[in-house]
Each structure stands twice: as structure tokens, then as C-alpha cells.
Write an enzyme that holds these catalytic residues in place. Structure first.
Site, PDB file in Angstrom:
ATOM      1  N   TYR A 295       0.862  -1.179   0.000  1.00  0.00           N
ATOM      2  CA  TYR A 295       0.000   0.000   0.000  1.00  0.00           C
ATOM      3  C   TYR A 295       0.901   1.232   0.000  1.00  0.00           C
ATOM      4  CZ  TYR A 295      -4.085   2.835   1.572  1.00  0.00           C
ATOM      5  OH  TYR A 295      -5.100   3.751   1.696  1.00  0.00           O
TER       6      TYR A 295
ATOM      7  N   LYS B 180      -1.407  -1.374  -4.049  1.00  0.00           N
ATOM      8  CA  LYS B 180      -2.478  -0.385  -4.048  1.00  0.00           C
ATOM      9  C   LYS B 180      -1.799   0.969  -4.191  1.00  0.00           C
ATOM     10  CE  LYS B 180      -6.312   1.780  -1.622  1.00  0.00           C
ATOM     11  NZ  LYS B 180      -7.115   1.899  -0.389  1.00  0.00           N
TER      12      LYS B 180
END
Length: 298
Positions: free
Chosen positions: A138, A166
Site C-alpha cells: 500500500y 495499491k
């Protein structure tokens, strides 16, 4: 080259429902999860930014994974957010998520301490080594204070369980370079970049707005996949007013999503939105639904 999609294409960064008293509402989480899958979500990402991970405890995070897994069965991927500022704590959460039935892990860059890139890399490798689950990194430097640099991502791509990113870096050039040189699956974490990232080889999205507009966001990818690029662009454009109000109006996406869903309170320090903001969100949402139906029926 086929784009890898280890968790599908359309993923929702799911809110965490709370009861009026502020406790985890596992039954409401299960109901929401079922609805999101029915509306086109391939996967559900739990205990991320939108899921209020900073203010839920370890037991609640694990209970949420169990509740959602039980509710959706094998009909969708369940990805558990386990990232913290501590490598040891992150490993503990990762192992608990695996035991609770998660299909994958979302691991954010350690925050506040702002570790250098060699420490960032070591953190991710340690977490990826701790379980048998695939890992989605992330990258959200606006919140963590630390970017996962391109060269670091290129090295991490050689780990067999680090399979996805992400992407909230707002660096389309950097992301495109990693996509071109690795097999990492890139998921847009910024709705306004869902289509641009997809067009350069991205895998799909992990979206807060999908809590209320999963069908409309997925339609963009569906249109692009069938070669209707002008239709994809138009569908993407239709989502932008709601995206702007939910994600770029000065209010956290968690707050705006819960306001639209009427899904219980947020936990402090977050505060609920006022009536004027709620009315604006609902108007934008209704306009999106209307425009979407008109476009499809044209």
C-alpha cells in the site's frame, strides 16, 4: 502481455460498520459485504484507511475478517489490512488474518517513523515471509510520509508472495515503469486515476467510492475491456463529481461513505458530516445514478 489480477479487478475498500454505541457491528459488515459482491466487487479490502484501521483494535480486525469471510464465502477475495508502524505488530496481525480466513494482506508503508528505503524493503519482506498469503503493498505517501520508491518496488517484485500494489502515489510515470518491468498487479487507490492506470496496464481498483457506486466504477473497466474506450471514458467522467465530493472536499472518505450508507458512527477523532454536506453527497450520488442509467439506455 496479460495483466495479472491476483485479487480480481474491482475491489472495495470497505467501511467498518459500528453500532450506535460505537462497537463493531459484524452482522452489518456481513450484509454490506454481500451487497458489494452482488454489485460487482471481486474483492473486499478490510481494515484499510476507509475501514478506520487506526481506531480498531486487533480483536476487532480479526473478527471483521471472520464475519466477512463467513458472509461472502468463496464468492469474493477477502484482503485484510494489517499494516502498522511496527514490523512485529504487523506480523502478528498478518498471522491472525491468515488464521481468520483472509485471502491476502494489505500492508502499508510504516508510518510516522519515516524509515529509509532499505528499512521499508526489509519491513515488507519480513511481513511477506511471515505467512503463506499473497501481499498487496500500500503506497500512500501523503499519509505515511514515506514513498515506496520505484527501485524499491522493482526489488520487492522478486518476492514470490508480494504480488500487488495499491497505488495512491499520484505518480503515473513511476507506476507505469513498475508495471512495464514487473509482474506486480497495480490497483488504483485514487478513483480519478482508475481509468488512466488501467489503460497503462493496471489490474483494477481498490476504491472507497465503491462502497456506494461499485456497479458504476466497475462499468468503466468492463467498457474498456470490450474495446469501447470512448464509452469507458464517458462512464469514468460520470463518476468524477461524486468522487470529488467524497474524496477531495476536505472530508475523509470514511466519513463521506458512512454518511451516504447511514452505516453507523465514525470513531473519534473523525467526526460525522453536517446536514449540508450530506445533502450535497446525496445529490451527487443521485445524479450519478441518473446519468449512468441514461447513458446505458441511449
Amino acid at each position: 502481455m496479460t495483466t495479472p489480477r491476483p485479487f480480481g479487478r474491482a475491489l472495495c475498500a470497505m467501511i467498518t460498520p459500528f453500532s450506535p454505541a460505537g462497537e463493531l457491528d459484524s452482522e452489518a459488515a456481513g450484509r454490506l459485504a454481500v451487497r458489494l459482491v452482488a454489485e460487482g466487487c471481486d474483492g473486499l479490502v478490510l481494515s484499510g484507511t476507509t475501514g478506520e484501521s487506526p481506531t480498531t483494535d486487533d480483536a476487532e480486525k480479526t473478527a471483521l475478517v471472520r464475519a466477512v469471510r463467513e458472509a461472502v464465502g468463496e464468492s469474493a477475495y477477502v484482503v485484510a489490512g494489517v499494516g502498522t508502524s511496527s514490523t512485529r505488530h504487523t506480523v502478528e496481525l498478518a498471522r491472525a488474518a491468515e488464521e481468520a480466513g483472509a485471502d491476502g494482506l494489505l500492508v502499508v508503508t510504516p508510518y510516522y517513523s519515516r524509515p529509509p528505503q532499505d528499512a521499508v524493503e526489509a519491513h515488507f519482506r519480513t511481513v511477506a515471509d511471515a505467512t503463506g498469503l499473497p501481499v498487496m503493498l500500500y503506497d500512500i505517501p501523503c499519509r505515511t510520509g514515506t514513498r515506496i520508491e520505484v527501485e524499491t518496488l522493482l526489488r520487492l517484485a522478486d518476492h514470490p508472495r508480494i504480488v500487488a500494489v495499491k497505488d495512491c502515489s499520484y505518480d503515473l510515470l513511476g507506476s507505469a515503469k513498475v508495471i512495464a518491468r514487473t509482474s506486480l498487479a497495480y490497483y488504483s487507490g485514487s478513483e480519478e486515476l482508475n481509468l488512466p492506470l488501467y489503460a497503462v496496464g493496471g489490474a483494477g481498483f481498490v476504491s472507497t467510492v465503491a462502497n456506494v457506486a461499485a456497479r458504476q466504477l466497475r462499468a468503466v473497466l468492463d467498457a474498456y475491456d470490450k474495446g469501447a474506450t470512448a464509452e469507458a471514458a464517458r462512464l469514468h467522467q460520470l463518476t468524477l463529481p461524486l468522487t470529488e465530493l467524497m474524496m477531495a472536499s476536505g472530508l475523509p472518505g470514511t466519513v463521506t461513505a458512512k454518511a451516504l450508507l447511514a452505516a453507523g458512527p465514525v470513531r473519534e477523532p473523525l467526526q460525522p458530516v453536517g446536514r449540508e454536506a450530506v445533502d450535497g453527497l446525496r445529490n451527487a450520488y443521485e445524479e450519478l445514478l441518473k446519468a449512468y442509467e441514461e447513458l446505458l439506455s441511449a
